[in-house]
Design a protein around this motif. Structure first.
Motif, PDB file in Angstrom:
ATOM      1  N   GLU A 118       0.516  -1.254  -0.320  1.00 40.34           N
ATOM      2  CA  GLU A 118      -0.194  -0.364   0.156  1.00 40.34           C
ATOM      3  C   GLU A 118       0.761   1.089   0.324  1.00 40.34           C
ATOM      4  N   ARG A 119       1.284   2.258  -0.755  1.00 36.98           N
ATOM      5  CA  ARG A 119       1.253   3.469  -0.939  1.00 36.98           C
ATOM      6  C   ARG A 119       0.564   4.520  -0.621  1.00 36.98           C
ATOM      7  N   VAL A 120       1.365   5.322   0.592  1.00 40.74           N
ATOM      8  CA  VAL A 120       0.968   6.881   0.985  1.00 40.74           C
ATOM      9  C   VAL A 120       1.614   7.773   1.082  1.00 40.74           C
ATOM     10  N   GLY A 121       1.577   8.422   0.169  1.00 32.95           N
ATOM     11  CA  GLY A 121       2.415   9.387   0.043  1.00 32.95           C
ATOM     12  C   GLY A 121       4.347   9.013  -0.773  1.00 32.95           C
ATOM     13  N   ARG A 122       5.155   9.362  -0.269  1.00 34.55           N
ATOM     14  CA  ARG A 122       6.574   8.254   0.521  1.00 34.55           C
ATOM     15  C   ARG A 122       6.611   7.337   1.189  1.00 34.55           C
ATOM     16  N   VAL A 123       5.625   6.301   1.513  1.00 34.20           N
ATOM     17  CA  VAL A 123       5.833   5.377   2.830  1.00 34.20           C
ATOM     18  C   VAL A 123       4.808   4.349   1.913  1.00 34.20           C
ATOM     19  N   ASP A 124       6.145   3.355   1.262  1.00 34.48           N
ATOM     20  CA  ASP A 124       4.501   2.086   1.503  1.00 34.48           C
ATOM     21  C   ASP A 124       4.814   0.960   2.498  1.00 34.48           C
ATOM     22  N   LEU A 125       3.638   0.720   2.162  1.00 31.03           N
ATOM     23  CA  LEU A 125       4.064  -1.149   3.375  1.00 31.03           C
ATOM     24  C   LEU A 125       3.591  -1.763   3.372  1.00 31.03           C
ATOM     25  N   TYR A 126       3.420  -2.955   3.412  1.00 36.80           N
ATOM     26  CA  TYR A 126       4.060  -4.644   3.173  1.00 36.80           C
ATOM     27  C   TYR A 126       3.152  -5.033   4.323  1.00 36.80           C
ATOM     28  N   PRO A 127       1.626  -4.930   4.651  1.00 40.93           N
ATOM     29  CA  PRO A 127       1.204  -6.182   5.918  1.00 40.93           C
ATOM     30  C   PRO A 127       2.021  -7.620   5.972  1.00 40.93           C
ATOM     31  N   PRO A 128       1.837  -8.104   7.017  1.00 36.94           N
ATOM     32  CA  PRO A 128       1.787  -9.451   6.658  1.00 36.94           C
ATOM     33  C   PRO A 128       0.227  -9.890   6.750  1.00 36.94           C
ATOM     34  N   ASP A 129       0.452 -11.007   6.747  1.00 39.48           N
ATOM     35  CA  ASP A 129      -0.940 -12.076   6.437  1.00 39.48           C
ATOM     36  C   ASP A 129      -1.213 -12.335   7.848  1.00 39.48           C
ATOM     37  N   ALA A 130      -1.796 -11.332   9.232  1.00 37.81           N
ATOM     38  CA  ALA A 130      -1.215 -11.846  10.757  1.00 37.81           C
ATOM     39  C   ALA A 130      -3.116 -11.178  11.432  1.00 37.81           C
ATOM     40  N   ASP A 131      -3.858 -10.956  12.342  1.00 39.34           N
ATOM     41  CA  ASP A 131      -4.746 -10.805  12.635  1.00 39.34           C
ATOM     42  C   ASP A 131      -4.039  -9.433  13.686  1.00 39.34           C
ATOM     43  N   GLY A 132      -4.334  -8.236  13.460  1.00 37.18           N
ATOM     44  CA  GLY A 132      -4.136  -7.239  15.113  1.00 37.18           C
ATOM     45  C   GLY A 132      -2.952  -6.782  14.987  1.00 37.18           C
ATOM     46  N   PRO A 133      -2.900  -5.980  15.536  1.00 32.16           N
ATOM     47  CA  PRO A 133      -1.322  -4.637  15.386  1.00 32.16           C
ATOM     48  C   PRO A 133      -0.168  -5.928  15.844  1.00 32.16           C
ATOM     49  N   GLN A 134       0.732  -5.802  14.040  1.00 32.97           N
ATOM     50  CA  GLN A 134       1.882  -6.422  14.614  1.00 32.97           C
ATOM     51  C   GLN A 134       3.349  -4.848  14.446  1.00 32.97           C
ATOM     52  N   PRO A 135       4.166  -5.414  15.190  1.00 30.85           N
ATOM     53  CA  PRO A 135       5.968  -5.109  14.600  1.00 30.85           C
ATOM     54  C   PRO A 135       5.775  -4.772  13.386  1.00 30.85           C
ATOM     55  N   ALA A 136       6.599  -3.277  13.309  1.00 31.63           N
ATOM     56  CA  ALA A 136       7.278  -2.921  12.583  1.00 31.63           C
ATOM     57  C   ALA A 136       8.000  -2.351  11.649  1.00 31.63           C
ATOM     58  N   VAL A 137       8.693  -2.859  11.060  1.00 28.52           N
ATOM     59  CA  VAL A 137      10.384  -2.633  10.828  1.00 28.52           C
ATOM     60  C   VAL A 137      10.091  -1.473   9.513  1.00 28.52           C
ATOM     61  N   VAL A 138      11.178  -0.325   9.493  1.00 32.52           N
ATOM     62  CA  VAL A 138      10.931   0.720   8.361  1.00 32.52           C
ATOM     63  C   VAL A 138      12.385   0.856   7.629  1.00 32.52           C
ATOM     64  N   PHE A 139      12.666   0.111   6.793  1.00 36.17           N
ATOM     65  CA  PHE A 139      13.680   0.033   5.695  1.00 36.17           C
ATOM     66  C   PHE A 139      13.555   1.805   5.438  1.00 36.17           C
ATOM     67  N   VAL A 140      15.039   2.732   6.093  1.00 35.85           N
ATOM     68  CA  VAL A 140      15.669   3.626   4.990  1.00 35.85           C
ATOM     69  C   VAL A 140      17.119   3.460   4.066  1.00 35.85           C
ATOM     70  N   HIS A 141      16.655   3.469   3.862  1.00 38.83           N
ATOM     71  CA  HIS A 141      17.634   4.023   2.079  1.00 38.83           C
ATOM     72  C   HIS A 141      18.485   4.832   2.265  1.00 38.83           C
ATOM     73  N   GLY A 142      19.598   4.492   1.132  1.00 46.51           N
ATOM     74  CA  GLY A 142      21.469   5.937   1.482  1.00 46.51           C
ATOM     75  C   GLY A 142      20.883   6.348   0.928  1.00 46.51           C
ATOM     76  N   GLY A 143      21.794   6.948   0.595  1.00 47.37           N
ATOM     77  CA  GLY A 143      22.474   8.417  -0.643  1.00 47.37           C
ATOM     78  C   GLY A 143      23.144   9.405  -0.480  1.00 47.37           C
ATOM     79  N   PRO A 144      23.335   9.919  -1.175  1.00 47.95           N
ATOM     80  CA  PRO A 144      22.629  10.880  -2.191  1.00 47.95           C
ATOM     81  C   PRO A 144      22.322  10.141  -3.023  1.00 47.95           C
ATOM     82  N   VAL A 145      20.569   9.799  -3.383  1.00 45.85           N
ATOM     83  CA  VAL A 145      19.729   9.179  -4.556  1.00 45.85           C
ATOM     84  C   VAL A 145      19.663  10.815  -5.822  1.00 45.85           C
TER      85      VAL A 145
END
Length: 505
Positions: free
Chosen positions: A284-311
């Motif tokens: 799911e794309r929201v502005g500059r952010v893409d989310l990859y939800p898991p196949d799970a019920d209820g709130p799950q932990p999240a890992v935010v990946f921060v790319h390198g650069g400068p790009v």
């Protein structure tokens, strides 16, 4: 016979070249070291109209006075601007342009853009328009004694030479830094050599690493007429390594040096497949952010990946569509956590503040998502994104359960001009407390980046920080798409397992 015209950086004059010039003359070369208007012994000549065009004309006059049929123009730091401007006026006289630990300004760039000291850039960037300074305020003072490292690493410069640098420095006329460069096609097409000073954070390996991105400006360097040398010293090689610099200049004049090669694979390294076979997943794309939800019920932990650069701002696809980041996002989602990728705006070394705001906004968005457990978030930084971890290490919030970094820059090199206390993870780790840090270290790292990792680890050891190292001895920077080995796959699995373990503990 060759004539070398040596043009030094801001605030200096011909005196900095004294030893190098002597060695070049001993080889039989003609040497003319420039003292530009308002600099060195000509500081009294600076006037309200002294600008880059003035300095360009100074260099043109030196070209016209040269007796040798072939001229090699050498521009150190700021000096590359008047060198390139002058080359456009006399291209038929120029055998080669040497970029001595200098940037690659393009047509329309002011020298201000390449000044490494962020504080100076910010101050001078406001010096335009109706409120622009007049009189003595149009003279930019040199660095204070002891602060020359803000303009580049002073490694190897003897104390006596540093004292002379401070004592003889002249204020720089503002117009020389703010007037745009006029770079002609003829000047841009001349043979060129880059002499890179590794202690200042530049090297052939780093150029080749950026070259793999396919950035058009750097792809032009893959040319038989473009060569490179490295010097193991700081930003002032004429003072710290004059013999080695003279030898490199003679080699450059002879057309010697390292030549870049285009990558064997026509695809840039970052667009090759991810090393793990990860099934496609919805995102799911929201502005500059893409989310990859898991196949799970209820709130799950999240890992935010921060790319390198400068790009580069115009590079397509953007990082969140690169196979490595889509691969990490999908893989984490397959393990039951929310994978998150972000297109932050680190397009230039001056953009770390803006990129940090983008990351903070992305984290807030992610934590507000009902599918995310807002109290269990990890941040994972890559390559040149490493300095962005410092904010989180310096004052970790309670919901941040882990910070990870893969082949990261953990202390900005001197040439980056990041001189303040922010964006320095090797300092910030001292305030991280018991926050877990998972570091993936590659054995075939670019030496200048590897040095920042070792500095970080030394600081972490001193403060007993909780750092886990995932070593990949044969791995390269960006290994996820260029090293498809079982050891590399194991390193990714190991790092992800460790991060998720901290999120779930």
């Amino acid at each position: 016979m060759t004539a070398f015209i040596l043009v030094s950086g801001a605030h200096t004059g011909d005196w900095v070249w004294q030893e190098v010039a002597g060695r070049l003359r001993e080889s039989g070369a003609e040497v003319r070291a420039a003292t530009l208007t308002g600099m060195g012994g000509r500081r009294h000549e600076a006037g309200p109209d002294t600008d880059l065009a003035t300095h360009v004309q100074d260099v043109v006059e030196l070209i016209d006075r040269a007796e040798a049929p072939e001229v090699v123009l050498v521009g150190h730091c700021y000096g590359i601007h008047p060198v390139l401007g002058a080359a456009g006026h006399r291209p038929e006289r120029i055998g080669r342009i040497v970029y001595l630990d200098a940037g690659m300004p393009q047509d329309g760039d002011p020298a201000l853009k390449l000044i490494p000291d962020q504080n100076v850039r910010d101050r001078l960037g406001q010096a335009t328009g109706p409120d622009a300074p007049t009189g003595d305020d149009r003279l930019v003072p040199p660095p204070a004694p002891g602060a020359w490292h803000r303009w580049g690493s002073t490694e190897g410069v003897p104390e006596a030479a540093l004292a002379r640098l401070a004592d003889r420095a002249a204020p720089q006329p503002l117009g020389t830094l703010t007037q745009p460069l006029r770079l002609t096609e003829a000047a841009a097409a001349l043979p060129a050599t880059g002499i890179l000073c590794t202690a200042n954070g530049s090297s052939i390996a780093m150029v080749e690493q950026v070259l793999r991105l396919g950035e058009p400006t750097l792809m032009a360097l893959v040319d038989a007429e473009v060569t490179f040398f490295e010097l193991a010293t700081g930003h002032w090689p004429m003072l710290s390594a004059p013999a080695e610099l003279a030898e490199a200049l003679l080699g450059a004049a002879a057309g010697e040096g390292h030549r870049l090669s285009a990558p064997d694979d026509t695809r840039p390294g970052h667009l090759r497949p991810f090393l793990l076979d990860v099934p496609e997943r919805p995102r799911e794309r929201v502005g500059r952010v893409d989310l990859y939800p898991p196949d799970a019920d209820g709130p799950q932990p999240a890992v935010v990946f921060v790319h390198g650069g400068p790009v580069p701002a115009g590079l397509r696809p953007t990082p969140r569509d690169w196979p490595s980041y889509t691969g990490y996002g999908r893989y984490v989602a397959a393990q039951g956590a929310v994978g998150v990728t972000v297109d932050h705006r680190l397009h230039d070394l001056t953009d770390y503040g803006r990129a940090a705001e983008d990351i903070a906004d992305a984290v807030a968005l992610v934590r507000a998502d009902p599918r995310v457990d807002e109290d269990r978030v990890a941040l994972w930084f890559f390559s040149g994104g490493g300095p962005l971890s410092a904010d989180w290490l310096a004052a970790p919030p309670p919901w941040l359960r882990c910070v990870a970094a893969t082949y990261p820059v953990l202390m900005p090199p001197p040439s980056w001009g990041i001189t303040g206390p922010r964006f320095r993870p090797a300092d910030a780790i001292r305030s991280a407390g018991r926050l877990p840090f998972v570091l993936t270290r590659v054995g075939q790292e670019i030496p200048e980046i590897a040095a920042t990792v070792e500095e970080f680890l030394a600081a972490a050891k001193e403060c007993a920080a909780e750092v886990e190292i995932v070593d990949l001895p044969d791995g390269h920077h960006g290994f996820e798409t260029i090293d498809h080995t079982e050891q590399a796959r194991d390193a990714v699995r190991h790092a992800v397992r460790s991060v998720l373990g901290h999120l779930r503990s």
